[in-house]
Design an enzyme around this catalytic site. Structure first.
Site, PDB file in Angstrom:
ATOM      1  N   HIS A 123       0.848  -1.192   0.000  1.00 24.54           N
ATOM      2  CA  HIS A 123       0.000   0.000   0.000  1.00 24.54           C
ATOM      3  C   HIS A 123       0.880   1.238   0.000  1.00 24.54           C
ATOM      4  O   HIS A 123       2.105   1.144   0.098  1.00 24.54           O
ATOM      5  CB  HIS A 123      -0.960  -0.014   1.191  1.00 24.54           C
ATOM      6  CG  HIS A 123      -2.031  -1.048   1.053  1.00 24.54           C
ATOM      7  ND1 HIS A 123      -2.026  -2.223   1.752  1.00 24.54           N
ATOM      8  CD2 HIS A 123      -3.122  -1.101   0.242  1.00 24.54           C
ATOM      9  CE1 HIS A 123      -3.070  -2.960   1.396  1.00 24.54           C
ATOM     10  NE2 HIS A 123      -3.760  -2.299   0.480  1.00 24.54           N
ATOM     11  N   ASP A 153      -0.088   6.919  -3.562  1.00 27.95           N
ATOM     12  CA  ASP A 153      -1.332   6.540  -4.248  1.00 27.95           C
ATOM     13  C   ASP A 153      -1.766   7.594  -5.272  1.00 27.95           C
ATOM     14  O   ASP A 153      -2.104   7.269  -6.407  1.00 27.95           O
ATOM     15  CB  ASP A 153      -2.480   6.399  -3.243  1.00 27.95           C
ATOM     16  CG  ASP A 153      -2.501   5.030  -2.585  1.00 27.95           C
ATOM     17  OD1 ASP A 153      -1.637   4.204  -2.912  1.00 27.95           O
ATOM     18  OD2 ASP A 153      -3.383   4.798  -1.734  1.00 27.95           O
TER      19      ASP A 153
END
Ligand SMILES: C[C@H](CCC[C@H](C)C(=O)SCCNC(=O)CCNC(=O)[C@H](O)C(C)(C)COP(=O)(O)OP(=O)(O)OC[C@H]1O[C@@H](n2cnc3c(N)ncnc32)[C@H](O)[C@@H]1OP(=O)(O)O)[C@H]1CC[C@H]2[C@@H]3[C@H](O)C[C@@H]4C[C@H](O)CC[C@]4(C)[C@H]3C[C@H](O)[C@]12C
Length: 383
Positions: A123, A153
């Site tokens: 992540h 992200d």
């Protein structure tokens, strides 16, 4: 709009790919989100603005075949899975580009398509760590700190991938050919940090984390708490702006150490903090607004849309559901983005109309439906 006429298929993913698709949709592309079926009750995509949803089971051979057919009639495919997933489904780039050489096949992953970690889960925080940037973030004597999932992200992932897609679309106008985009968030964020690399020789980052110019080391590049529990942000780097800051704080620069005296920074921070704590945020704004001291309020999400500056530029928009969100940026003078004001799509809401648009017949759609390869959603049932 700038991207009108561009057809995009976005395979549903977590956070970066949905932003990438939303940017393209805001700027006019026709974005179809390909959702999984059987569908969960609610989509987890909160960045579905301007998209339509097609619910399709890619694990069924006829579902994968349907995606291949859709890809023959599309410009861009955004794929958010770790390396190997698409190949396993028979939907790798070699297959799809052979069938549609104009296809831009954007692979948005954390670690990229090759290398030791290519098949590993991860992540934002992991990508940020591997890029080297996380080691620079955080206050003195504290552990490195990831600023939400904004950097890898969204900046290094969603935005960078969108830039790759637009660049490839432009190149295609000359070559007539598509290509594969390997958008690794580790590399995206590393690239964004070029300034940190290139400025090392200037001595900007010689000191430990949290003791440098821009990493909360300097008293003139910091946030300070106000008497009403809010905060002000100070970014008075250049000497002439620093002088204005000192003036606004009611201090006399002749009686202070020089701005770049590192050893005095901790004490200066304490001094600034005690002064900022004496007035409310609104009071500090009335002192600093209209000056070049580079001092601004730290606005909460509740206050940001109604702040005079943001209001004057209509920087935030409200949709049909009365949800407020940022207006697409940047502003293009002739062909600005026109974001949809409708609610985000329900999973499978547009399955039939999309398949018809891409040339499937009613009979083919009925067969896919009865085989449970596609799903429709009745919007009223979701209300
Ligand atoms: C907000 C939360 C999200 C935070 C995200 C965050 C911090 C990030 O960093 S996101 C970036 C993640 N990384 C990447 O995107 C890089 C590339 N991708 C990957 O590395 C991987 O995809 C992965 C590691 C992210 C996930 O791995 P996974 O094993 O799950 O997946 P893959 O290996 O890629 O394979 C996909 C498999 O799926 C099959 N597939 C895909 N599409 C189809 C299809 N159409 N049909 C059939 N099959 C399909 C594919 O074939 C693969 O199968 P195999 O494995 O067999 O090969 C949010 C995170 C959680 C959310 C909450 C949660 O969902 C519960 C609630 C739900 C509710 O509806 C809303 C509220 C929730 C609380 C919800 C709220 C938020 O959204 C979350 C907290």
């Amino acid at each position: 709009m700038a991207l009108s006429g561009v057809r995009v298929l976005e395979l549903a993913g977590l956070a970066p790919a949905p932003l990438c698709g939303m940017i393209l949709a805001d700027f006019g592309a026709q974005v179809v989100r390909v959702d999984r079926t059987p569908r969960s009750a609610v989509s987890t995509d909160v960045q579905g603005r301007g998209k339509r949803s097609l619910a399709l089971d890619l694990k069924r051979p006829s579902g994968a075949a349907a995606l291949r057919r859709l890809c023959r009639g599309t410009d861009v495919l955004i794929e958010p899975f770790r390396h190997g997933v698409m190949e396993k489904l028979g939907l790798g780039p070699e297959v799809l580009l052979q069938e549609n050489p104009r296809l831009i096949y954007a692979r948005l992953t954390g670690f990229g398509q090759t290398g030791k970690y290519a098949r590993s889960a991860g992540h934002d925080i992991n990508y940020l760590a591997l890029s080297g940037v996380l080691s620079k973030l955080g206050r003195k004597d504290e552990n490195p700190y990831a600023p939400l999932n904004l950097l890898a992200d969204f900046a290094g992932g969603g935005v960078t991938c969108a830039m790759g897609i637009v660049t490839a679309l432009y190149e295609r106008t000359k070559s007539g050919k598509g290509q594969i985009i390997d958008a690794s968030m580790v590399e995206g964020i590393a690239y964004l940090s070029s300034f940190l690399w290139k400025s090392q020789n200037l001595g900007l980052w010689n000191r430990p984390r949290g003791e440098n110019l821009l990493d909360s080391g300097a008293p003139f590049y910091e946030t300070y708490k106000t008497s009403d529990g809010k905060f002000m942000a100070v970014g008075a780097i250049e000497p002439q702006f620093y002088e204005e800051l000192i003036k606004g704080l009611g201090l006399d620069s002749g009686k202070l150490p020089s701005q770049l005296s590192f050893s005095d920074w901790p004490e200066m921070k304490k001094k600034f903090a005690s002064i900022f704590a004496q007035k409310t945020q609104a009071e500090w704004c009335s002192i600093f607004d209209g000056t070049d001291a580079c001092v601004t309020p730290v606005l909460s999400f509740d206050d940001v849309a109604s702040h005079q500056h943001n209001k004057e530029r209509s920087s935030f928009i409200e949709n049909d559901q009365e949800e407020i969100s940022p207006r697409p940026a940047p502003l293009l003078s002739r062909t600005p983005a026109v974001p949809s004001f409708k609610r985000d799509p329900f999973i499978g809401e547009h399955t039939e109309e999309i398949l018809l648009e891409y040339g499937f017949t009613k009979q083919e759609i009925t067969k896919l439906y009865s085989d449970k390869v596609i799903e429709f959603s009745n919007p009223k049932a979701n209300l």
